[in-house]
Enzyme design. Structure first.
Site, PDB file in Angstrom:
ATOM      1  N   SER A  65       0.825  -1.211   0.000  1.00  0.00           N
ATOM      2  CA  SER A  65       0.000   0.000   0.000  1.00  0.00           C
ATOM      3  C   SER A  65       0.857   1.258   0.000  1.00  0.00           C
ATOM      4  O   SER A  65       2.040   1.243   0.337  1.00  0.00           O
ATOM      5  CB  SER A  65      -0.902   0.011   1.232  1.00  0.00           C
ATOM      6  OG  SER A  65      -1.540  -1.228   1.386  1.00  0.00           O
ATOM      7  N   GLN A  66       0.195   2.347  -0.333  1.00  0.00           N
ATOM      8  CA  GLN A  66       0.817   3.671  -0.332  1.00  0.00           C
ATOM      9  C   GLN A  66       1.159   4.050   1.120  1.00  0.00           C
ATOM     10  O   GLN A  66       0.309   3.926   1.994  1.00  0.00           O
ATOM     11  CB  GLN A  66      -0.246   4.613  -0.893  1.00  0.00           C
ATOM     12  CG  GLN A  66       0.172   5.982  -1.197  1.00  0.00           C
ATOM     13  CD  GLN A  66      -0.992   6.742  -1.837  1.00  0.00           C
ATOM     14  OE1 GLN A  66      -1.968   6.144  -2.307  1.00  0.00           O
ATOM     15  NE2 GLN A  66      -0.888   8.049  -1.833  1.00  0.00           N
TER      16      GLN A  66
END
Ligand code: SAH
Length: 217
Positions: A65-66
């Site tokens: 994920s970011q």
């Protein structure tokens, strides 16, 4: 100090500065994210972009994920030092490693054995011995360790899975993306009180789908 080392430090400072700008202000969360380098979790050609605030591909067709989304989810989860935490969707192991800096015990499940194996190796290398990584379908939770003070799901379901709601302790918090996988989803925070569940929408997100059963690898 070599030039490489100082530019690494600079990148790290920029990374933390950016997280603050994105609304991650909780000192414990920032300290945990400072302690856990994203580099080892992003292998191969993408490792150079480890400090970019972007999701990146990992093995088994999944994504790490970011970082700002990891930070916002972790902040919303409000992890306390004595908490027992369940993560559904180990992926690279990055989120679990950050949780390990904040909680007493972390259980993390992924449906892909290869991801669990790779994550375990990194946890060992980093000396993160309070994480147990398990291969399984996390939508059923982990009955034998329930209840959990905190549950975080890093793959999107249409609705919060019933077994996870059932395994959340009274007073517990669960953070998860909900919605259809090919649409914008909402990150929601579920708080379990004495009399039931409260739901709060946090922000629009986009995650890979929560998939039933085990992966082929
Ligand atoms: N938290 C991860 C990113 C997760 S990507 C990180 O920090 O890198 C989402 C992960 O959820 C994928 O690895 C995918 O295999 C896993 N997943 C999807 N459905 C699942 C299920 N039912 N049970 C367990 N894991 C699941």
């Amino acid at each position: 100090m070599s030039e490489g080392a100082s530019s690494d430090a600079e990148r790290k400072m920029q990374f933390l500065f950016h997280l603050r700008q994105r609304g991650i202000t909780n000192t414990r969360v920032l300290t945990a994210m400072e302690a856990i380098d994203r580099g080892p979790f992003v292998r191969g050609v993408f490792s150079e972009r480890a400090y970019d605030d972007t999701p990146l591909p990992i093995a088994c067709g999944q994504t790490i994920s970011q970082p700002s989304v990891v930070g916002l989810m972790t902040q919303a989860l409000d992890v306390q030092p004595k908490n027992k935490v369940l993560e559904v969707g180990t992926g690279s192991g990055y989120q679990a490693a950050i949780l390990a800096k904040l909680a007493r015990r972390v259980y993390t499940i992924d449906r892909h054995r290869a991801l669990v194996r790779a994550a375990r190796e990194i946890f060992d290398e980093l000396g993160l011995h309070t994480i147990t990584a398990i291969t399984g379908d996390g939508s059923f939770g982990l009955t034998e360790q329930a209840p959990f003070d905190r549950i975080i799901v890093t793959a999107a379901a249409e609705d919060p899975p019933g077994p996870l709601l059932a395994q959340l302790a009274i007073g517990g918090i669960m953070v998860l993306p909900v919605g259809q996988s090919d649409h914008v989803q909402s990150l929601i925070k579920v708080t379990r009180g004495e009399d039931g569940f409260e739901y709060e929408e946090i922000l629009p997100v986009r995650f890979v789908p929560l998939v039933e059963g085990l992966g082929k690898d």
